[in-house]
Enzyme design. Structure first.
Site, PDB file in Angstrom:
ATOM      1  N   GLU A   1     -19.740  21.336  -1.014  1.00 34.92           N
ATOM      2  CA  GLU A   1     -19.860  19.959  -0.530  1.00 34.92           C
ATOM      3  C   GLU A   1     -20.992  19.226  -1.256  1.00 34.92           C
ATOM      4  O   GLU A   1     -20.843  18.059  -1.628  1.00 34.92           O
ATOM      5  CB  GLU A   1     -20.077  19.986   0.992  1.00 34.92           C
ATOM      6  CG  GLU A   1     -20.321  18.651   1.664  1.00 34.92           C
ATOM      7  CD  GLU A   1     -19.185  17.653   1.510  1.00 34.92           C
ATOM      8  OE1 GLU A   1     -18.106  18.010   1.021  1.00 34.92           O
ATOM      9  OE2 GLU A   1     -19.410  16.479   1.867  1.00 34.92           O
TER      10      GLU A   1
ATOM     11  N   ASN B   1       0.873  -1.178   0.000  1.00 41.50           N
ATOM     12  CA  ASN B   1       0.000   0.000   0.000  1.00 41.50           C
ATOM     13  C   ASN B   1       0.910   1.227   0.000  1.00 41.50           C
ATOM     14  O   ASN B   1       1.895   1.254   0.730  1.00 41.50           O
ATOM     15  CB  ASN B   1      -0.870  -0.040   1.274  1.00 41.50           C
ATOM     16  CG  ASN B   1      -1.620   1.252   1.515  1.00 41.50           C
ATOM     17  OD1 ASN B   1      -1.953   1.966   0.580  1.00 41.50           O
ATOM     18  ND2 ASN B   1      -1.884   1.551   2.770  1.00 41.50           N
ATOM     19  N   GLY B   2       0.591   2.235  -0.830  1.00 42.63           N
ATOM     20  CA  GLY B   2       1.435   3.431  -0.877  1.00 42.63           C
ATOM     21  C   GLY B   2       2.153   3.511  -2.205  1.00 42.63           C
ATOM     22  O   GLY B   2       1.767   2.857  -3.176  1.00 42.63           O
TER      23      GLY B   2
ATOM     24  N   LYS C   1     -11.566   5.179  -0.079  1.00 38.19           N
ATOM     25  CA  LYS C   1     -11.518   5.875   1.199  1.00 38.19           C
ATOM     26  C   LYS C   1     -10.062   5.901   1.636  1.00 38.19           C
ATOM     27  O   LYS C   1      -9.308   5.004   1.284  1.00 38.19           O
ATOM     28  CB  LYS C   1     -12.352   5.054   2.199  1.00 38.19           C
ATOM     29  CG  LYS C   1     -12.751   5.779   3.444  1.00 38.19           C
ATOM     30  CD  LYS C   1     -14.083   6.420   3.277  1.00 38.19           C
ATOM     31  CE  LYS C   1     -14.527   7.141   4.521  1.00 38.19           C
ATOM     32  NZ  LYS C   1     -15.463   8.226   4.162  1.00 38.19           N
TER      33      LYS C   1
HETATM   34  C1  F6R Z   1     -15.475  13.116  -0.200  1.00 38.81           C
HETATM   35  C2  F6R Z   1     -14.403  12.538   0.571  1.00 38.81           C
HETATM   36  C3  F6R Z   1     -13.028  13.061   0.365  1.00 38.81           C
HETATM   37  C4  F6R Z   1     -12.307  13.168   1.718  1.00 38.81           C
HETATM   38  C5  F6R Z   1     -10.834  13.572   1.503  1.00 38.81           C
HETATM   39  C6  F6R Z   1     -10.123  13.775   2.813  1.00 38.81           C
HETATM   40  O1  F6R Z   1     -16.704  12.516   0.089  1.00 38.81           O
HETATM   41  O2  F6R Z   1     -14.608  11.640   1.352  1.00 38.81           O
HETATM   42  O3  F6R Z   1     -13.034  14.266  -0.294  1.00 38.81           O
HETATM   43  O4  F6R Z   1     -12.970  14.116   2.497  1.00 38.81           O
HETATM   44  O5  F6R Z   1     -10.197  12.575   0.762  1.00 38.81           O
HETATM   45  O6  F6R Z   1     -10.161  12.625   3.588  1.00 38.81           O
HETATM   46  P1  F6R Z   1      -9.852  12.670   5.135  1.00 38.81           P
HETATM   47  O7  F6R Z   1     -10.927  13.454   5.792  1.00 38.81           O
HETATM   48  O8  F6R Z   1      -9.852  11.234   5.556  1.00 38.81           O
HETATM   49  O9  F6R Z   1      -8.524  13.317   5.295  1.00 38.81           O
END
Ligand code: F6R
Length: 610
Positions: A483, A100-101, A605
């Site tokens: 958003e 990963n990475g 995610k």
């Molecule tokens: C949109 C979304 C992304 C995250 C972004 C930051 O729905 O989920 O835009 O907000 O990748 O992610 P975090 O908050 O985990 O740093």
């Protein structure tokens, strides 16, 4: 982004790895694969597509064993394909690697290895790792020395897990800047990129730190630093419940998480306000004197978290009156901002692992600035690398499109601003109490909105073939418009842009036709009459108006093609409510268009690459 799992124990490894990968599928779903010791040999199975495709392959060609590693991929180098799927091996399949990475200098390493006769099959950066290890072993090095040597050669932020044919009782792992957790069961160890794969099987977990590596068998775990010195593993009780990451009867995580918002707010209010008016953040360890001395703040974050930060800027300027900027992490890192001694950085991140935001933290630290973070994972790298952190208390967010984390971030930014304002004696007690009384009403107002979700579900059918959307809001609701547009784009693949209402006439109005729905947030505020004018301008050009208004608003309702009423609340808290109908709109439009909102194309995610 990409999920790694590993296992050594007595269970059937194929099913353990598959279950683990399903838990991590939100981190990437381009392809998946496993490597297993089957009668002493490394057996690889990998397939393009979601984990289901790997599952089907394993039905045709099962593997049998008790030790193995697995991977679910979000492609960085090389298209999603069977060849580029992990695990990758050396030429003899005596070493298998999942990763990963990013290995940033992989091209250089690949040329060096090719000049020594190594043949590569994939377009990935990962494939250099088994070849580098093979080269070290060929030169007579032990596995330990092979690892220590390659750590100084590879650049980037990464985590790996490795099987060596010569040691068929163990799983190796290493990380420098990407998360890896080890779970302990009875006569078994698990490895995972995130906690979700460990909830059901591990009573205790150990979060490895940057520049740590090691191995486990079913009975033994050893961890070392990159100099080869042993590290004593620190295990913590695993406290998450399975129900927290289950869909609990909802068709998708996204809608479950949207509907969770009122209960999360009840929890936040209970924890942060102790049933009264005394704000507390027990996990926040930065001395109050430092906080009250701050004269400038820079919020850095990405995506949805940045939108929360943009509203946080308003809160921090309005209540403690601290000059605040909000910036994209990916730009903040590279623009060498001017900062003075009493500038502090606020990093906001749901996952706590976003590479851009993490890079922003390292940049701030290089400038000797204090960093505080707002995270949803208190064991994350961002929490660890910050001088102090606040837990946003949203519970695990699995849906790739962030929803509940956004409102939890906003709530904490609001409460934190009031906390700093009271430390600095900037807010009269009566005003503070009135604001907190209003906060206490938010969960039931959110319930009232969610009880009307079917209205938006019905509308969504009208937008199945829509090509473009525009979102408008002003002041506190301008970031909500951004958003709303982001949510719609990412899960329904409809082009959407968000603008501040006042900007409309400076260009975007050219987009307006009868084919373009314009979502207008027009709640009671000083700026309401200006928003009404914007709506009139759109109406004059035959744009379709979808409005979000306060209950009882007749003026905008009369101008709207679709009108959604939300309970009355002060403008400053309104983003916590106005965003909910926009979350619902994007969800229902995606479903109406037959897309899976939990697995939007090209996304994952936890974006752990820059
Ligand atoms: C949109 C979304 C992304 C995250 C972004 C930051 O729905 O989920 O835009 O907000 O990748 O992610 P975090 O908050 O985990 O740093």
């Amino acid at each position: 982004m990409c999920g790694i799992v590993g296992y050594a124990g007595n269970k059937n490894v194929e099913s353990v790895l598959l279950v683990g990968l399903i838990c991590l599928e939100y981190r990437g779903y381009d392809s998946a694969g496993i490597a297993v010791f089957d009668k002493g040999d490394i057996e690889i199975r990998k397939e393009k597509g979601k984990i289901k495709a790997l599952e089907n392959l394993l039905k045709e060609k099962p593997v049998d064993g008790h030790i193995g590693i697995g991977h679910t991929r979000w492609a960085t180098h090389g298209e999603p394909s069977q060849i580029n799927a992990h695990p990758h091996t050396d030429s003899k399949t005596s070493i298998a690697v999942v990763h990963n990475g990013i290995i940033e200098n992989y091209q250089k390493l690949k040329f060096q290895l090719q000049s020594k006769g190594h043949v590569f099959h994939s377009s990935t950066d990962t494939e250099v790792i088994p070849h580098l290890l093979a080269e070290e072993l060929k030169a007579g090095k032990s596995i330990k020395d092979a690892f220590l040597n390659i750590f100084s050669k590879i650049e980037g932020k990464w985590a790996i897990s490795v099987l060596f044919e010569r040691e068929p009782d163990r799983v190796y792992f290493a990380q420098d800047g990407a998360p890896l957790l080890i779970g302990k069961g009875k006569n078994e160890y698990y490895l995972s990129s995130a906690i979700e794969a460990l909830i059901r099987n591990s009573a205790e977990v150990c979060y490895t730190k940057n520049k740590e590596w090691g191995y486990f068998t079913k009975n033994e775990l050893a961890i070392f630093d990159f100099q080869g010195n042993p590290i004593v593993p620190e295990f913590k009780k695993q406290e998450l419940k399975w129900t927290e990451i289950d869909k609990t009867g909802y068709p998708h995580y996204m809608i479950k998480e949207i509907f969770e918002q009122p209960s999360i707010f009840r929890k936040i209010i209970e924890k942060r306000m102790n049933g009264g008016y005394e704000l507390n953040f027990p996990e926040f360890t930065l001395p109050k004197e430092i906080l009250s001395r701050v004269t400038r703040l820079i919020i850095q974050a990405a995506g949805t978290s940045l939108h929360a930060g943009m509203i946080g800027k308003h809160y921090l300027e309005q209540f403690p009156k601290i000059q605040t900027d909000s910036e994209m992490s990916s730009e903040f890192v590279y623009r060498n901002p001017v900062v003075e001694g009493d500038t502090m950085i606020i990093a906001i991140s749901q996952s706590g692992e976003t590479a851009d935001t993490l890079a922003g933290i390292y940049e701030a630290k290089a400038k000797f600035l204090k960093v505080i973070s707002l995270v949803n994972n208190v064991n994350s790298t961002i929490a660890r690398e910050s001088d102090a952190f606040i837990d946003m208390l949203a519970g695990p967010e699995i849906g790739v499109a962030s929803t509940k984390a956004f409102t939890a971030q906003l709530m904490h930014l609001f409460l934190f601003s009031l906390y700093v304002a009271s430390l600095k004696w900037m807010i009269p007690e009566e005003e503070l109490k009135a604001l907190l009384d209003e906060v206490k009403l938010l969960p039931s107002k959110m319930d009232a909105i969610l009880n009307k979700a079917s209205i938006i579900e019905k509308w969504s059918k009208d937008f199945v073939d829509t090509k473009d959307f525009v979102f408008l809001g002003r002041t506190y609701n301008h970031p909500v418009a951004l958003e709303g547009a982001l949510k719609l784009k990412e899960i329904s693949y409809i082009h959407a842009s968000g603008y501040a209402g006042g900007e409309l006439k400076h260009g975007p109005i050219a987009l307006i036709t009868s084919e373009v729905p314009v979502v207008c947030i027009a709640i009671d505020s000083e700026i309401y009459p200006k928003m009404v004018s914007n709506i009139e301008e759109i109406k004059a050009r035959h744009g379709k108006i979808i409005s979000i208004v306060n209950e009882g608003d007749e003026q905008v309702k009369a101008l709207s093609d679709y009108c959604f009423e939300i309970p009355k609340c002060s403008e400053v808290l309104s983003p916590l409510l106005t965003v909910i109908p926009l979350q619902l709109l994007s969800y229902y439009v995606a479903v109406a268009r037959d897309y899976d909102p939990d697995k939007p194309r090209n996304l994952a995610k936890s974006v752990t690459v820059e």
